[in-house]
Scaffold this active site. Structure first.
Site, PDB file in Angstrom:
ATOM      1  N   ASP A 322       3.658 -12.538   3.437  1.00 52.18           N
ATOM      2  CA  ASP A 322       4.259 -11.346   4.044  1.00 52.18           C
ATOM      3  C   ASP A 322       3.478 -11.011   5.310  1.00 52.18           C
ATOM      4  O   ASP A 322       2.243 -10.946   5.291  1.00 52.18           O
ATOM      5  CB  ASP A 322       4.192 -10.189   3.032  1.00 52.18           C
ATOM      6  CG  ASP A 322       4.888  -8.931   3.539  1.00 52.18           C
ATOM      7  OD1 ASP A 322       4.317  -8.264   4.402  1.00 52.18           O
ATOM      8  OD2 ASP A 322       5.979  -8.631   3.065  1.00 52.18           O
ATOM      9  N   ASN A 330       8.140  -3.205  14.286  1.00 51.24           N
ATOM     10  CA  ASN A 330       9.512  -2.795  14.604  1.00 51.24           C
ATOM     11  C   ASN A 330       9.559  -1.379  15.161  1.00 51.24           C
ATOM     12  O   ASN A 330      10.313  -1.087  16.096  1.00 51.24           O
ATOM     13  CB  ASN A 330      10.393  -2.884  13.354  1.00 51.24           C
ATOM     14  CG  ASN A 330      10.809  -4.312  13.048  1.00 51.24           C
ATOM     15  OD1 ASN A 330      10.909  -5.136  13.946  1.00 51.24           O
ATOM     16  ND2 ASN A 330      11.056  -4.607  11.791  1.00 51.24           N
ATOM     17  N   ASP A 339      12.110  -9.530  15.787  1.00 48.71           N
ATOM     18  CA  ASP A 339      12.839 -10.772  15.505  1.00 48.71           C
ATOM     19  C   ASP A 339      12.154 -11.962  16.155  1.00 48.71           C
ATOM     20  O   ASP A 339      12.045 -13.048  15.565  1.00 48.71           O
ATOM     21  CB  ASP A 339      14.280 -10.668  16.010  1.00 48.71           C
ATOM     22  CG  ASP A 339      15.141  -9.764  15.136  1.00 48.71           C
ATOM     23  OD1 ASP A 339      14.685  -9.391  14.038  1.00 48.71           O
ATOM     24  OD2 ASP A 339      16.264  -9.430  15.553  1.00 48.71           O
ATOM     25  N   GLU A 365      10.330  -9.585   6.294  1.00 51.07           N
ATOM     26  CA  GLU A 365       9.192 -10.323   6.836  1.00 51.07           C
ATOM     27  C   GLU A 365       8.514 -11.199   5.785  1.00 51.07           C
ATOM     28  O   GLU A 365       7.391 -11.651   5.972  1.00 51.07           O
ATOM     29  CB  GLU A 365       8.165  -9.339   7.422  1.00 51.07           C
ATOM     30  CG  GLU A 365       7.495  -8.424   6.406  1.00 51.07           C
ATOM     31  CD  GLU A 365       8.279  -7.151   6.132  1.00 51.07           C
ATOM     32  OE1 GLU A 365       7.649  -6.168   5.675  1.00 51.07           O
ATOM     33  OE2 GLU A 365       9.497  -7.134   6.362  1.00 51.07           O
TER      34      GLU A 365
END
Length: 444
Positions: A322, A330, A339, A365
């Site tokens: 992760d 973000n 992204d 993620e």
């Protein structure tokens, strides 16, 4: 019956301009060449600027020195010149009138339009027994006006409703037609548009009787280089308009019924469909952003790898990782930047794994890696290698990022979700220990 290749039918006399040019330069080049559209070239992408776009831009008082890349232009699909005409059919089902034809090096070769396709249809294969009146419902989108309609008002309506032509009617009979070609001529001559349409309409109107066959209608279009057929009844009254695109659709419907008689062509189509199926299967199996396998495909591959592990008495391990503090990425930089980070991490994973390893974007993620023939100890070394590779990544805008890892070894007789659950617990332990570290199920 032969289905031609794209290079055989494409129009190569195309006017083009670089996307870094200005709107004024594009319009000047367009008018100088007397074309109703111009292709905008942007490295690997192509756009179209039409006369309707020019009118819309003028109506919105956009600066003529605006670079073309700053305008909202229609991106047109691309097809290689050696492809078969059948591969254009999917584009004819929507509103796109142009398909950009490119060479092997992706340079512009030409354009394929509805006109090009129509011109290359063999009339002997068409529906001679079907009459236009059977298909007039196709042309329900029709605009007709009186002769005293002002052109300036009419053009606004054409822009708002995407009409490329209007028919001028008197006593229900067509007496003139006004198209984007006429608009182009008026603009080139800088003609006053605040006049009645009768002054600049094309007249008289050539029409086809509603009892004419599809074959006759297409021959009519080919001979006169028209984009549409105006259909009238016995009294000469307007019955409707059928565009060449709609006639093409009818034509290909006829072709489809003849396929069984042409085995070679049918074989060609079957091969094309098989390739399409492979393409669609790949799309259904991968994550659209990263290109890694998705959950569904990973589950299928896991079962296959598990069976092989049992049969050969091998080891197999699983890594769940992760990206640390990804929500903050973000929030601070936006999802587009996030992204890009996911894509760069995906590339790092593939670069540091074997061909037989199975990598999946598990969600958000999170990434899941299956390592066939690898025991827990070896999996720890692989995870550390990946962790270091991510840590030194120079990610666009963000800079550096880290990831936490949880590892579990696959045990014979247990389900996949149980292995993932153990790896997930190890991952949470890694987060609790400060992140940017590797933990295994033995640490829990």
């Amino acid at each position: 019956m032969k289905f031609p290749n794209i290079y055989e039918i494409a129009t190569t006399s195309v006017v083009s301009i670089d996307i870094n040019s200005t709107f004024a330069q594009a319009m000047e080049k367009m008018l100088a060449n007397n074309h109703r559209n111009i292709v905008i070239v942007d490295i690997n992408d192509f756009y179209i600027l039409s006369i309707i776009d020019i009118l819309n831009i003028q109506a919105n008082s956009i600066d003529f020195n605006t670079p073309l890349r700053d305008l909202q232009l229609l991106k047109i699909p691309i097809i290689k010149k050696d492809k078969n005409i059948l591969e254009t059919l999917e584009y004819l089902n929507n509103s796109i009138e142009y398909i950009c034809v490119v060479n092997d090096d992706h340079s512009l070769y030409g354009l394929v339009t509805h006109t090009d396709i129509t011109t290359n249809i063999d009339p002997d294969t068409l529906m001679e027994n079907y009459r236009l009146q059977d298909f007039l419902k196709l042309g329900r989108r029709m605009k007709w006006v009186r002769r005293d309609e002002k052109i300036s008002t009419l053009i606004k309506d054409m822009i708002d409703n995407s009409y490329d032509n209007v028919v001028v009617v008197e006593d229900l009979k067509p007496i003139g037609i006004f198209t984007t070609k006429d608009i182009m001529r008026l603009m080139k001559n800088k003609t006053n548009l605040d006049v009645e349409i009768q002054e600049h309409m094309t007249t008289p109107v050539e029409s086809v009787h509603k009892n004419a066959s599809i074959k006759e209608a297409l021959e009519f279009i080919k001979e006169r280089h028209y984009k549409r057929v105006i259909v009238v009844d016995d009294n000469g009254s307007l019955s409707g308009i059928i565009s060449q695109k709609e006639l093409i659709s009818l034509t290909y419907s006829k072709w489809s019924t003849l396929m069984k008689e042409y085995q070679a062509e049918l074989h060609e189509i079957n091969l094309m469909l098989q390739n399409k199926n492979i393409e669609y299967e790949n799309i259904a199996s991968t994550d659209s952003l990263t290109g890694l396998y998705n959950r569904h495909k990973f589950s299928q591959l896991y079962l296959s790898a598990y069976t092989s592990m049992v049969q050969r008495h091998n080891d197999m391990s699983l890594i769940l990782l992760d990206i640390d503090h990804f929500k903050k990425v973000n929030d601070d930089f936006g999802h587009n930047v996030g992204d890009k980070a996911l894509v760069q991490v995906s590339h790092a994973l593939l670069k540091n794994l074997r061909n037989i390893d199975i990598v999946c974007r598990w969600g958000g993620e999170e990434f899941l890696i299956l390592l066939p023939t690898v025991d827990l100890e070896h999996a720890m070394h692989i995870a550390q290698k990946i962790r270091q590779a991510i840590e030194i990544l120079d990610i666009d805008i963000i800079g550096n990022a880290t990831a936490s890892f949880g590892i579990a070894q696959v045990i014979e007789g247990e389900e996949m979700k149980e292995v993932i659950n153990r790896a997930d617990k190890a991952l949470y332990l890694a987060k609790d220990c400060g992140r940017n570290c590797v933990k295994s199920e033995i640490d829990i």
